[in-house]
Motif scaffolding. Structure first.
Motif, short mmCIF file in Angstrom:
data_model
loop_
_atom_site.label_atom_id
_atom_site.label_comp_id
_atom_site.label_asym_id
_atom_site.label_seq_id
_atom_site.Cartn_x
_atom_site.Cartn_y
_atom_site.Cartn_z
N PHE A 1 -7.69 7.48 -18.40
CA PHE A 1 -8.51 7.16 -17.26
C PHE A 1 -7.74 6.13 -16.40
CE2 PHE A 1 -11.83 4.89 -15.00
CZ PHE A 1 -12.66 5.78 -14.50
N PHE A 2 -7.43 6.52 -15.19
CA PHE A 2 -6.65 5.47 -14.31
C PHE A 2 -7.43 5.12 -13.14
CE2 PHE A 2 -5.33 9.49 -12.65
CZ PHE A 2 -5.43 9.22 -11.24
N VAL A 3 -6.99 3.87 -12.69
CA VAL A 3 -7.81 3.31 -11.47
C VAL A 3 -6.52 3.04 -10.56
CG1 VAL A 3 -10.08 2.51 -12.30
CG2 VAL A 3 -8.25 1.04 -12.17
N MET A 4 -6.57 3.23 -9.14
CA MET A 4 -5.42 2.87 -8.21
C MET A 4 -6.21 2.00 -7.21
SD MET A 4 -3.60 5.24 -5.47
CE MET A 4 -3.10 6.41 -6.59
N PRO A 5 -5.83 0.89 -7.21
CA PRO A 5 -6.42 -0.06 -6.15
C PRO A 5 -5.82 0.07 -4.89
CG PRO A 5 -5.28 -1.19 -8.20
CD PRO A 5 -5.05 0.14 -8.32
N VAL A 6 -6.66 0.17 -3.66
CA VAL A 6 -6.24 0.39 -2.46
C VAL A 6 -7.08 -0.73 -1.64
CG1 VAL A 6 -6.35 1.95 -0.38
CG2 VAL A 6 -6.17 3.13 -2.75
N ILE B 1 5.82 3.04 -6.84
CA ILE B 1 5.01 3.21 -5.52
C ILE B 1 5.95 3.07 -4.49
CG2 ILE B 1 4.22 0.90 -5.22
CD1 ILE B 1 1.53 2.30 -4.26
N GLY B 2 6.91 2.55 -4.46
CA GLY B 2 7.99 2.45 -3.45
C GLY B 2 8.39 3.63 -2.82
N ILE B 3 8.58 4.84 -3.83
CA ILE B 3 8.97 6.13 -3.32
C ILE B 3 7.94 6.85 -2.60
CG2 ILE B 3 9.61 8.25 -4.40
CD1 ILE B 3 10.89 6.78 -6.70
N TRP B 4 6.60 6.55 -2.94
CA TRP B 4 5.74 7.78 -2.38
C TRP B 4 4.42 6.88 -1.72
CZ3 TRP B 4 0.71 6.69 -4.64
CH2 TRP B 4 0.92 6.20 -5.87
N GLY C 1 -12.99 4.56 17.31
CA GLY C 1 -13.17 3.17 17.51
C GLY C 1 -12.73 2.18 16.43
N VAL C 2 -12.45 2.80 15.28
CA VAL C 2 -12.28 1.80 14.21
C VAL C 2 -10.71 2.03 13.56
CG1 VAL C 2 -12.64 1.37 11.59
CG2 VAL C 2 -14.66 1.64 13.25
N THR C 3 -9.97 0.91 13.27
CA THR C 3 -8.72 1.24 12.95
C THR C 3 -8.50 1.17 11.38
OG1 THR C 3 -8.16 -1.20 13.37
CG2 THR C 3 -7.69 0.41 15.17
N VAL C 4 -7.80 1.97 10.75
CA VAL C 4 -7.93 1.79 9.33
C VAL C 4 -6.37 1.76 8.98
CG1 VAL C 4 -8.67 2.86 7.23
CG2 VAL C 4 -10.00 3.26 9.37
N LEU C 5 -6.07 0.76 7.83
CA LEU C 5 -4.77 0.72 7.17
C LEU C 5 -5.17 0.60 5.66
CD1 LEU C 5 -1.74 0.11 7.06
CD2 LEU C 5 -2.28 -2.24 7.11
N GLY C 6 -4.68 1.56 4.97
CA GLY C 6 -4.68 1.53 3.63
C GLY C 6 -3.20 1.34 2.87
N ILE C 7 -3.56 0.32 2.16
CA ILE C 7 -2.62 -0.09 1.03
C ILE C 7 -2.61 0.06 -0.28
CG2 ILE C 7 -1.08 -2.32 0.66
CD1 ILE C 7 -2.30 -3.40 3.11
N PRO C 8 -2.03 1.29 -0.80
CA PRO C 8 -2.21 1.73 -2.31
C PRO C 8 -1.34 0.86 -3.18
CG PRO C 8 -0.64 3.30 -0.91
CD PRO C 8 -1.26 2.20 -0.05
N ARG C 9 -1.80 0.61 -4.39
CA ARG C 9 -1.07 -0.10 -5.32
C ARG C 9 -0.57 1.19 -6.44
NH1 ARG C 9 1.66 -3.03 -2.96
NH2 ARG C 9 2.24 -3.85 -4.71
N SER C 10 0.32 0.82 -7.45
CA SER C 10 0.38 1.79 -8.44
C SER C 10 -0.86 2.15 -9.41
CB SER C 10 1.49 1.30 -9.24
OG SER C 10 2.68 0.91 -8.70
N GLU D 1 -5.38 -6.32 -10.94
CA GLU D 1 -4.36 -6.02 -9.93
C GLU D 1 -4.90 -5.96 -8.56
OE1 GLU D 1 -0.59 -5.18 -8.17
OE2 GLU D 1 -1.11 -6.35 -9.86
N GLY D 2 -6.01 -5.23 -8.72
CA GLY D 2 -6.64 -4.97 -7.29
C GLY D 2 -7.32 -6.12 -6.49
N TYR D 3 -7.89 -7.11 -7.48
CA TYR D 3 -8.56 -8.15 -7.00
C TYR D 3 -7.46 -9.32 -6.56
CZ TYR D 3 -11.83 -12.18 -6.77
OH TYR D 3 -12.45 -13.10 -6.14
N ARG D 4 -6.42 -9.28 -7.30
CA ARG D 4 -5.36 -10.01 -6.82
C ARG D 4 -4.82 -9.61 -5.39
NH1 ARG D 4 -1.86 -13.70 -9.39
NH2 ARG D 4 0.15 -14.11 -8.23
N CYS D 5 -4.49 -8.37 -5.47
CA CYS D 5 -4.10 -7.92 -3.97
C CYS D 5 -4.98 -8.02 -2.96
CB CYS D 5 -3.74 -6.35 -3.97
SG CYS D 5 -2.16 -5.80 -5.36
N LEU D 6 -6.30 -7.89 -3.29
CA LEU D 6 -7.15 -8.07 -2.12
C LEU D 6 -6.96 -9.45 -1.42
CD1 LEU D 6 -9.72 -7.50 -0.60
CD2 LEU D 6 -11.09 -8.35 -2.23
N ARG D 7 -6.72 -10.53 -2.36
CA ARG D 7 -6.72 -11.99 -2.00
C ARG D 7 -5.43 -12.20 -1.27
NH1 ARG D 7 -8.05 -14.90 -7.23
NH2 ARG D 7 -7.14 -12.76 -8.06
#
Length: 337
Positions: free
Chosen positions: A78-83, A197-200, A216-225, A235-241
């Motif tokens: 069961f995996f989670v991908m932080p974005v 994740i650098g590959i894809w 009217g909304v700009t969206v940038l998604g930054i996925p992590r492994s 990992e997700g909480y650290r990346c958010l900060r």
């Protein structure tokens, strides 16, 4: 023996004794999870009496959730991908947390060969927030034999976590894409095959953002492994900060450098739960911007302080003042004494 006692036993053990004691800790955790009494486990993971105890409990939970009780021929994760979503728009509103075309994401993984040796792969059709993941019933994620019904049902139990749009400024929001990946027990897991994740990552980010368009909304998604449940939350909480700090520094420096030049920087260790970064100017009393960075109860203030100082140095702020704190803490080469 309680979970806390077992975790402390691992902490004080010699290297030779650590693994047998970790097995004992996992066994106690497994028995506790099966009873449905996971409140004490959550407390030790997220509000531990010490960092080392928290580390041992969290690591053991991820190990348990990635194994089968009867040595099945399958490896189920069961995996989670932080974005991290960076969103902004003058109109405000909110982005729906429903993934419009989840199969597009699945086809992406298949087409890029990222699934590796996966025999089965499923994605949750909504974005999930951190609170929902912390509250998930761990018992439902245990794999018994080759019965995946409970773990599969967990993907359908999440409510979509919508993203509020602040009309005044860009903000960073943490969401997770969750899924299940099944592969042969002797094959590399999805977490390994998707680890680089650098590959894809860039191409996946574009595909993902297209799922959440709003006029009217700009969206940038930054996925992590993709990661196992607990390590993914951390990992997700650290990346958010990290991203939130980047946004603050980018906007504050743009204002400062246009008006008065390089700002004065103070880092204030307000208490053990937060670190405040203040940018000001001796030449402009109206310029005074502050960012408060939370420190999670399972982290040390010094490790968060270290990445704060690295960010300052990366944007050219090599001279900064540590307002309070332990003088023995390493804060970077640019500290003003």
């Amino acid at each position: 023996m309680s979970i806390l006692e077992a975790a402390k036993a691992v902490d004080i053990a010699t290297e030779v004794d650590k693994e047998p004691r970790r097995k004992r800790l996992r066994q106690i955790l497994l028995e506790t999870i099966k009873t449905g009494e996971q409140g004490g486990i959550e407390s030790l993971m997220w509000l531990p009496p010490s960092q080392s105890v928290g580390n041992e409990v969290r690591s053991s939970i991820d190990t348990l959730l990635g194994s089968c009780e009867d040595n099945s021929q399958l490896n189920v994760v069961f995996f989670v991908m932080p974005v991290i979503f960076v969103v902004g728009g003058a109109g405000g509103g909110s982005l729906s947390g429903v993934i419009r075309e989840p199969n597009e994401l699945r086809y992406f993984f298949e087409g890029k060969g990222i699934l590796g040796h996966c025999k089965n792969f499923s994605l949750c059709p909504v974005l999930v927030d951190i609170d929902a993941l912390k509250a998930i019933d761990l018992k439902n994620l245990l794999v018994v034999g080759e019965d995946f019904s409970q773990i599969s049902a967990s993907l359908k139990n999440f409510d979509p976590a919508d993203i509020a749009v602040d009309p005044k400024r860009e903000q960073a929001h943490l969401r997770f894409i969750c899924g299940i990946a099944i592969s042969g027990a002797d094959s590399p897991s999805f977490l390994e095959s998707a680890g680089n994740i650098g590959i894809w990552g860039i191409e996946f980010s574009r595909l993902l953002v297209n799922q959440f368009k709003l006029e009217g909304v700009t969206v940038l998604g930054i996925p992590r492994s993709p990661k196992a449940l607990v390590s993914g939350i951390v990992e997700g909480y650290r990346c958010l900060r990290e991203v939130a700090l980047q946004l603050f520094l980018s906007n504050a420096l743009k204002t400062s450098r246009l008006k008065t030049g390089e700002p004065d920087v103070d880092i204030n260790l307000v208490d053990q739960q937060q670190i405040a970064v203040r940018l000001s100017s001796a030449f402009d009393d109206t310029f005074n911007q502050e960012f408060s960075l939370p420190v999670a109860p399972y982290e040390s203030q010094s490790e968060i302080l270290e990445f704060v100082c690295k960010f300052l140095e990366d944007v050219g702020l090599i001279n900064y003042k540590l307002a309070t704190g332990d003088s023995g803490t390493r804060v970077g080469k640019g500290m003003v004494q």
